[in-house]
Design a protein around this motif. Structure first.
Motif, mmCIF file in Angstrom:
data_model
loop_
_atom_site.group_PDB
_atom_site.id
_atom_site.type_symbol
_atom_site.label_atom_id
_atom_site.label_comp_id
_atom_site.label_asym_id
_atom_site.label_seq_id
_atom_site.Cartn_x
_atom_site.Cartn_y
_atom_site.Cartn_z
ATOM 1 N N ARG A 106 4.944 3.019 -3.132
ATOM 2 C CA ARG A 106 5.244 2.107 -2.019
ATOM 3 C C ARG A 106 4.739 2.670 -0.692
ATOM 4 O O ARG A 106 4.104 1.959 0.097
ATOM 5 N N LEU A 107 4.976 3.953 -0.452
ATOM 6 C CA LEU A 107 4.557 4.566 0.810
ATOM 7 C C LEU A 107 3.040 4.693 0.897
ATOM 8 O O LEU A 107 2.461 4.546 1.967
ATOM 9 N N GLU A 108 2.395 4.941 -0.233
ATOM 10 C CA GLU A 108 0.930 4.961 -0.251
ATOM 11 C C GLU A 108 0.373 3.598 0.158
ATOM 12 O O GLU A 108 -0.583 3.514 0.923
ATOM 13 N N ARG A 109 0.985 2.517 -0.335
ATOM 14 C CA ARG A 109 0.553 1.169 0.041
ATOM 15 C C ARG A 109 0.745 0.918 1.537
ATOM 16 O O ARG A 109 0.006 0.127 2.127
ATOM 17 N N LEU A 110 1.729 1.588 2.146
ATOM 18 C CA LEU A 110 1.961 1.442 3.587
ATOM 19 C C LEU A 110 1.044 2.344 4.418
ATOM 20 O O LEU A 110 1.140 2.376 5.635
ATOM 21 N N GLY A 111 0.176 3.103 3.755
ATOM 22 C CA GLY A 111 -0.791 3.921 4.470
ATOM 23 C C GLY A 111 -0.428 5.376 4.626
ATOM 24 O O GLY A 111 -1.139 6.126 5.298
ATOM 25 N N MET A 112 0.663 5.822 4.019
ATOM 26 C CA MET A 112 1.010 7.238 4.100
ATOM 27 C C MET A 112 0.045 8.033 3.229
ATOM 28 O O MET A 112 -0.278 7.633 2.112
#
Length: 164
Positions: A106-112
């Motif tokens: 989820r955080l990877e999808r948010l650009g983290m």
């Protein structure tokens, strides 16, 4: 001892609105306080700067408060967004999660940006990533009672650990 525990972690950011949006979407933090000052003698004395001006927001989730500041004076120096975690100073904020693999995706999808996929052993799973400004955020999913948990963990001396 008079120390009761960690109250909050402060982070200086170049864009307060973008940082609030990221931390609320990425980690479920909620705004609990807005603050600001412009050339306050009290604020200058406390932070050790002359003619300071800033806007700030306190964000809360679980047992953690993060205080975000956007300084308009004096001019801020941008840190290298890829600064090594081994450099001196506060090097990361750790957030306990219940399902690290789901949160990682989820955080990877948010650009983290993450340093690695989650890694684990008998004590738990963990990984380090970076917010949009290069601040390092650890995700931790504790498994063993020998690793502190936010839910019900009481102070105790734990066995030493060496990570291979």
């Amino acid at each position: 001892m008079g120390i009761q525990g960690l109250h909050h972690l402060g982070i200086s950011v170049p864009d307060l609105e973008a940082a609030v949006e990221f931390y609320t979407k990425a980690f479920g933090f909620r705004v609990i306080l807005n603050e600001s000052w412009n050339q306050s003698e009290v604020a200058d004395a406390v932070i050790g700067a002359e003619g300071s001006a800033a806007r700030g927001v306190n964000l809360w989730t679980g047992n953690a408060v993060v205080e975000l500041f956007e300084f308009s004076a004096p001019p801020a120096t941008e840190q290298d967004p890829d600064h090594p975690v081994v450099d001196h100073g506060i090097n990361h904020l750790c957030l306990q999660v219940s399902d690290i693999h789901t949160e990682f995706a989820r955080l990877e999808r948010l650009g983290m940006r993450f340093h690695s996929e989650p890694v684990g052993d008998e004590a738990g799973w963990f990984t380090y990533g970076r917010d949009p400004w290069g601040n390092v955020i650890e995700l931790l999913e504790p498994i063993s009672p020998e690793l502190p948990h936010l839910d019900g963990w009481e102070f105790q001396t734990l066995p030493d650990r060496t990570y291979d």
